[in-house]
Write an enzyme that holds these catalytic residues in place. Structure first.
Site, PDB file in Angstrom:
ATOM      1  N   ASP A   1       0.805  -1.172   0.064  1.00 19.70           N
ATOM      2  CA  ASP A   1       0.091   0.053   0.044  1.00 19.70           C
ATOM      3  C   ASP A   1       0.873   1.384  -0.147  1.00 19.70           C
ATOM      4  O   ASP A   1       0.477   2.260  -0.842  1.00 19.70           O
ATOM      5  CB  ASP A   1      -0.777  -0.053   1.368  1.00 19.70           C
ATOM      6  CG  ASP A   1      -1.858   1.133   1.491  1.00 19.70           C
ATOM      7  OD1 ASP A   1      -2.511   1.490   0.265  1.00 19.70           O
ATOM      8  OD2 ASP A   1      -2.035   1.857   2.354  1.00 19.70           O
TER       9      ASP A   1
ATOM     10  N   ASP B   1       2.259   3.825  -3.337  1.00 27.39           N
ATOM     11  CA  ASP B   1       1.743   5.519  -3.377  1.00 27.39           C
ATOM     12  C   ASP B   1       3.098   6.042  -3.719  1.00 27.39           C
ATOM     13  O   ASP B   1       3.171   7.121  -4.563  1.00 27.39           O
ATOM     14  CB  ASP B   1       1.449   5.883  -1.839  1.00 27.39           C
ATOM     15  CG  ASP B   1       0.002   5.801  -2.040  1.00 27.39           C
ATOM     16  OD1 ASP B   1      -0.857   5.161  -2.933  1.00 27.39           O
ATOM     17  OD2 ASP B   1      -0.746   6.713  -1.266  1.00 27.39           O
TER      18      ASP B   1
END
Ligand code: IPM
Ligand code: MG
Length: 369
Positions: free
Chosen positions: A250, A254
């Site tokens: 995750d 990003d």
């Protein structure tokens, strides 16, 4: 001509706007008899909560399970900050991932030539960047039990999240990493934190064992996830495929997204196991970006990540690799012509809104197709 069932879940915020542009692309494929896509539309996230008090209804879950692919927009927004935890917008997305067993999340980070200057890193560091983060998506701390807050009765509370991985979960994601690497530059870097996490010790052990089991032609390296984050901004072009767990994936995705200039550029595919009989995988395609409530409803959102997510569906669910390439090329050509949404705007370029950007990509596809 092949016929496929798509479930469209636009969701919240800019979700419906960017989905609108994918609908144009889908209609174009149908119009030209390239494939036949039958679409249904459902609710997910805050919009589903408003309609029936759940982040996704059982009826829409059934539609998702029986579709050939789910095309997902984005969920969440400040309007739903105070809804119960298990009904928050994100719970709809997590239920889709878990119940459809979409354990493999592919997050490519590609720098389009026209956008190399939009990155927060200097051009030579990112020019030509093409890496793939493969994130484990149905295990780890996202789903591990217990997950609770206990009142200790002395004015203190204790919160517990559980990071848990079993051998089969690590083995199956490692296999996908090696298989994907073979179609690219044949390198896999596995990231965990075995220096502080016992689940990281098992992760590294299993990835190493899976590598020995028929994948020794692929180059495998290991990196601690914090060092991996540092290397991603120091020298991102050293990576081909990065395989990592749900939480590290995750965060690192990003970081990787921003290397490309904007979160509005990155597509993703979430795939389940191949069916024994048909070989088909359950699948969901979504942009990496969120619902961007600050610009929602204004026609400003960048639809490229959403359109590129549909291109991933063509590639991974429908075997339409050439058409996927054509959509990707149309996106690159649109950027090459100077079209920019606000998030990637540069001096001297032509600033456009969501619909104009979608139309411009379609015009390029039309010209090439
Ligand atoms: C993502 C998002 C989700 C996640 C949220 C919306 C639950 O950040 O897909 O990266 O944490 O997985
Ligand atoms: Mg995220």
């Amino acid at each position: 001509m092949s016929s496929y069932k798509l479930l469209l879940l636009p969701g919240d915020g800019i979700g419906p706007e960017v989905m609108g542009e994918v609908k144009k692309v889908i209609a174009w494929f149908n119009l030209h008899d390239i494939a036949h896509f039958e679409t249904e539309t459902g609710l997910v996230g805050g919009s589903a909560y408003d309609a029936h008090g759940e982040a996704i209804s059982n009826a829409d879950m059934d539609l998702a399970q029986s579709s050939d692919a789910v095309i997902f927009g984005a969920v969440g927004g400040p309007r739903w900050d105070d809804v119960p935890y298990d009904k928050r917008p994100e719970a709809g997305l997590l239920r889709l991932r878990k119940d459809m067993a979409l354990y493999a999340n592919l997050r490519p980070a590609i720098v389009y030539p026209a956008l190399a200057d939009a990155s927060s890193l200097k051009r030579p560091l990112v020019e030509g960047l093409d890496l793939l983060i493969l994130r484990e998506l149905t295990g780890g701390v996202y789903f591990g039990q217990p997950k609770e807050i206990t009142d200790l009765g002395n004015g203190q509370k204790r919160a517990v999240d559980t990071q848990v991985y079993e051998t089969y979960e690590i083995d199956r994601i490692a296999r996908i990493a090696f298989e994907l690497a073979r179609t690219r530059r044949n390198q896999v870097c596995s990231m965990e934190k075995h220096n502080v996490m016992i689940s990281g010790v098992l992760w590294k052990e299993v990835v190493t064992a899976t590598h020995k089991d028929g994948f020794q032609d692929v180059e495998l390296s290991h990196m601690l996830a914090d060092a991996g984050g540092m290397q991603l901004v120091r020298n991102p072009k050293q990576f081909d495929v990065i395989v990592t767990d749900n939480l590290f994936g995750d965060i690192l995705s990003d970081v990787a997204a921003m290397l490309t200039g904007s979160l509005g550029m990155l597509p993703s595919a979430s795939l389940g196991a191949a069916d024994d009989k048909t070989g088909r995988r359950k699948a969901l395609y979504e942009p990496v970006h969120g619902s961007a409530p600050d610009i929602a409803g204004k026609g400003l959102a960048n639809p490229i990540a959403m359109i590129a997510s549909f291109a991933m569906a063509l590639r991974y669910s429908f075997g339409m690799v050439e058409w996927a390439d054509k959509v990707d090329t149309a996106i690159a050509a649109t950027l090459g012509k100077g079209f920019r949404t606000g998030d990637i705007m540069q001096a001297g370029m032509k600033q456009v809104g969501t619909a104009e950007m979608g139309d411009a990509v379609l015009a390029q596809l039309e010209a090439a197709g």
